[in-house]
Design a protein around this motif. Sequence first.
Motif, PDB file in Angstrom:
ATOM      1  N   SER A 104       0.857  -1.182   0.000  1.00  0.00           N
ATOM      2  CA  SER A 104       0.000   0.000   0.000  1.00  0.00           C
ATOM      3  C   SER A 104       0.889   1.228   0.000  1.00  0.00           C
ATOM      4  O   SER A 104       2.076   1.154   0.283  1.00  0.00           O
ATOM      5  N   ALA A 105       0.287   2.329  -0.317  1.00  0.00           N
ATOM      6  CA  ALA A 105       1.027   3.585  -0.264  1.00  0.00           C
ATOM      7  C   ALA A 105       0.065   4.668   0.184  1.00  0.00           C
ATOM      8  O   ALA A 105      -1.143   4.587  -0.034  1.00  0.00           O
ATOM      9  N   CYS A 106       0.610   5.639   0.831  1.00  0.00           N
ATOM     10  CA  CYS A 106      -0.193   6.717   1.398  1.00  0.00           C
ATOM     11  C   CYS A 106      -0.091   7.939   0.496  1.00  0.00           C
ATOM     12  O   CYS A 106       0.999   8.468   0.292  1.00  0.00           O
ATOM     13  N   GLN A 107      -1.219   8.346  -0.018  1.00  0.00           N
ATOM     14  CA  GLN A 107      -1.250   9.511  -0.888  1.00  0.00           C
ATOM     15  C   GLN A 107      -1.143  10.779  -0.061  1.00  0.00           C
ATOM     16  O   GLN A 107      -1.879  10.965   0.900  1.00  0.00           O
ATOM     17  N   GLY A 108      -0.194  11.632  -0.405  1.00  0.00           N
ATOM     18  CA  GLY A 108      -0.090  12.919   0.284  1.00  0.00           C
ATOM     19  C   GLY A 108       1.110  13.049   1.187  1.00  0.00           C
ATOM     20  O   GLY A 108       1.351  14.107   1.751  1.00  0.00           O
ATOM     21  N   LEU A 109       1.861  11.984   1.360  1.00  0.00           N
ATOM     22  CA  LEU A 109       3.089  12.094   2.153  1.00  0.00           C
ATOM     23  C   LEU A 109       4.280  11.846   1.219  1.00  0.00           C
ATOM     24  O   LEU A 109       4.690  12.734   0.516  1.00  0.00           O
ATOM     25  N   ILE A 110       4.833  10.634   1.243  1.00  0.00           N
ATOM     26  CA  ILE A 110       5.927  10.376   0.313  1.00  0.00           C
ATOM     27  C   ILE A 110       5.413  10.412  -1.127  1.00  0.00           C
ATOM     28  O   ILE A 110       6.041  10.973  -2.009  1.00  0.00           O
ATOM     29  N   CYS A 111       4.271   9.807  -1.330  1.00  0.00           N
ATOM     30  CA  CYS A 111       3.670   9.817  -2.665  1.00  0.00           C
ATOM     31  C   CYS A 111       2.822  11.074  -2.797  1.00  0.00           C
ATOM     32  O   CYS A 111       1.904  11.285  -2.009  1.00  0.00           O
ATOM     33  N   SER A 112       3.119  11.870  -3.795  1.00  0.00           N
ATOM     34  CA  SER A 112       2.465  13.166  -3.870  1.00  0.00           C
ATOM     35  C   SER A 112       1.031  13.070  -4.366  1.00  0.00           C
ATOM     36  O   SER A 112       0.144  13.713  -3.824  1.00  0.00           O
ATOM     37  N   GLY A 113       0.779  12.312  -5.382  1.00  0.00           N
ATOM     38  CA  GLY A 113      -0.555  12.288  -5.954  1.00  0.00           C
ATOM     39  C   GLY A 113      -1.019  10.876  -6.224  1.00  0.00           C
ATOM     40  O   GLY A 113      -0.310   9.904  -5.942  1.00  0.00           O
ATOM     41  N   PRO A 114      -2.213  10.740  -6.788  1.00  0.00           N
ATOM     42  CA  PRO A 114      -2.773   9.412  -7.033  1.00  0.00           C
ATOM     43  C   PRO A 114      -1.930   8.557  -7.967  1.00  0.00           C
ATOM     44  O   PRO A 114      -1.777   7.353  -7.732  1.00  0.00           O
ATOM     45  N   ALA A 115      -1.377   9.156  -9.008  1.00  0.00           N
ATOM     46  CA  ALA A 115      -0.597   8.355  -9.949  1.00  0.00           C
ATOM     47  C   ALA A 115       0.682   7.843  -9.283  1.00  0.00           C
ATOM     48  O   ALA A 115       1.051   6.669  -9.433  1.00  0.00           O
ATOM     49  N   GLU A 116       1.334   8.716  -8.527  1.00  0.00           N
ATOM     50  CA  GLU A 116       2.550   8.301  -7.820  1.00  0.00           C
ATOM     51  C   GLU A 116       2.216   7.220  -6.785  1.00  0.00           C
ATOM     52  O   GLU A 116       2.997   6.278  -6.570  1.00  0.00           O
ATOM     53  N   THR A 117       1.065   7.360  -6.150  1.00  0.00           N
ATOM     54  CA  THR A 117       0.642   6.378  -5.155  1.00  0.00           C
ATOM     55  C   THR A 117       0.418   5.013  -5.804  1.00  0.00           C
ATOM     56  O   THR A 117       0.845   3.977  -5.271  1.00  0.00           O
ATOM     57  N   ALA A 118      -0.218   5.019  -6.959  1.00  0.00           N
ATOM     58  CA  ALA A 118      -0.487   3.747  -7.653  1.00  0.00           C
ATOM     59  C   ALA A 118       0.815   3.086  -8.089  1.00  0.00           C
ATOM     60  O   ALA A 118       1.008   1.880  -7.910  1.00  0.00           O
ATOM     61  N   VAL A 119       1.713   3.866  -8.655  1.00  0.00           N
ATOM     62  CA  VAL A 119       2.992   3.301  -9.130  1.00  0.00           C
ATOM     63  C   VAL A 119       3.783   2.725  -7.957  1.00  0.00           C
ATOM     64  O   VAL A 119       4.317   1.608  -8.032  1.00  0.00           O
ATOM     65  N   THR A 120       3.831   3.461  -6.861  1.00  0.00           N
ATOM     66  CA  THR A 120       4.581   2.988  -5.694  1.00  0.00           C
ATOM     67  C   THR A 120       3.950   1.729  -5.110  1.00  0.00           C
ATOM     68  O   THR A 120       4.652   0.816  -4.652  1.00  0.00           O
TER      69      THR A 120
END
Lengths: 245, 464
Positions: free
Chosen positions: B261-277
């Motif tokens: 899982s990844a948390c949107q808004g911390l290390i991952c900036s947006g939804p696309a970055e969250t999905a990729v991570t």
Amino acid sequence: MFPAATAVRMKIGGSDVTEAGPSEDAVAQVLDRLIEAVVELEEDNALEAVQDGLDIGIDPVRILQEGVMKGLEKIGARFEEEEYFLPELYLGGQVSKACIAVLTPYLPDPVDSRIGVIVMAAVKGDLHDIGMNLVITQWQLAGFEVHAMGTDVPSMSIIEKAKEVNADIIGLSAFINSTIPNFVEVLAYLRDMGLRDRFKVLIGGGSTTQAHAESIGADGWARDCLAAVKVAKKVIGLEVAGVEQ
Amino acid sequence: MIPLSEFQYRSLTGPVMKEDDFNLAVAFKSRDMVKKHKIKYDPECLIISDETADLVFEAAVEMLTDVGVFNKDSHRIIKFTREEILQIARDRVDGATTSTIGRNSDEFVITRRTPEDTGPLVNLYAASVSDVPDDMYIPYVKSFAQEETCAGFAGMPASLTSVHGLAPKSGAPSESMVALAELRMTLEALRQVGKPDLWIGPTWVAATPGAVSTLLYPGGMEAHNGQIAMHSMPELKIDWDRLMLSQIASERGIKQWISPSACQGLICSGPAETAVTTIASLLGQLGYGPQDFTQGPLGLSSAYDRFGSNSSRKVLWAMSAAKLAATRNVGSLEGQPTPSDAGAGTEMACFERAALVLVGVASGASWLFYPACRMGLGTAHTTGLEGRFMAETGQAVLGMKRDEANSLLQKIVALYEDNKKNMTVPEGQTFFELYDMDKLQPLPDYVAVHESAKEKLAAIGLPY
């Protein structure tokens, strides 16, 4: 110790600087450049603005408060607006620390300028530290002296450290349910050692809540790193507006 | 596949790095990948296309190849080659397409799905972290297990706050004591409702290898009903305990809970970055996780925002992107969590859950779970009726075309998003207030709230 303005005069040659100091326009120009550089995370430009400010005789306390800290406030606002994220907060902290390192020799004694001392740790068994590190950075930038102990820290070690550095606040972080009881352990040690009144205890992390803080007798809780600054100031008696619970 | 011993070797010999630097590497690499592959978040199209899903997968492979996985204990990076990562995905795609949970009359089969499949969904109930007093634990679990569509649980159905006055303290005997008490009472509740072999899943309160091991006894947590949670950390991190738990699971033939899982808004900036991570994390975990396990893995490519919420547009998009990228390119049997911000007994909770169910089913999820309220926090803030709603909604949207699902999802989100923006999310009530405690059935007023919510959802096109 001597006043900061005197320090500046001494640093750049004493008698070459007039008592009147730089014009307000010149000050504003430098501070605006500094703010922009901090907000844009441009360390070289920020350091150049800091040096220019010192060179023209701006009070270093003013450079810190109206330049570096103002820039950080704007970074915080961008975080709230979801324009900036954790990496920008971290890098903003790095830029600010570099600026403060340049300013430090000209600032009043840091022991007198710090607003409080905090010992911060993720409790025993807990390895999560992303949020905790963010809180530490924001506390440092707000003027707290923070002793970061890392993750998986035994309760007694936290207390010993707090005693050693004469902390005002003990900050405890836990992310998973089974490590949250270690908040209670720290509080129980403090109570049984007769130290409960000596330290304010703040908790945070993962699934913690304000209600949780109240139920275990902690002094405060914050939902994120920006709120943590306000709560920390509040518990040591500094006036702050808009403390979110 | 990469043997566990090789994982340890790489953990001990890979590049040394500070964790802060690793976090930055993940953050900026995910941004670079999103830009490079032109992956765009679209708030008006929350269920993504196959093309976007494939871009997310390719970006994740490239990201994992570059940044690796961080071992928090050794402070070193576990590196993968691109070919290794692609082989991990291929092995999974070519692996089993079903996974059996439960036993005898309580057996269910989770089946790989594609977005528009009319194939079966499996529903796992309860909200594991919601705590409940010990004298109410068995009735609480029975209220879930008695539901016709309940195929088991995604983890111990509820949490005890203490045993013998001791809270579950990590690394101390009470960690195990509380977990054992939860397991034994859950098994007793299942026996009382006539479903003794129902799937339970992992324990949540026991996280250390020692405590988890105490649950693995004949008649306790076994291969047919139990699972070992890796408690994998978000954003590409592991530690020695995760690897040890994987070892225990492999040796015991027990399914491993894989939850990138990844948390949107911390290390991952947006939804696309969250999905990729998230997908990079999935691939990293599959590398060491279920390598000896032929019936899985169950997967949970999930996302949440920095306040823990799952139902915003950005998180829904990230979930769809991660889930579809996983089902298409990794072949994992994806689960869809359905927790609401709103409390039980409110229409908003139903609307949020409907959105989460729809985004999962229309993105290829094979199983639905975690019908929790108030994000699963607090005492008894979820109920069997919320699980029933999850299952009914899943059944209703099975087979829906993606365009239709996208259009419907926009209307559903519009029903609740103002409450989130305006911080007027209703708190709802607890199980004890919403159920007849003698009959263990939802009270008429509570049922009426759900019926009203379903009518409103039906009016905008959700075909109950």
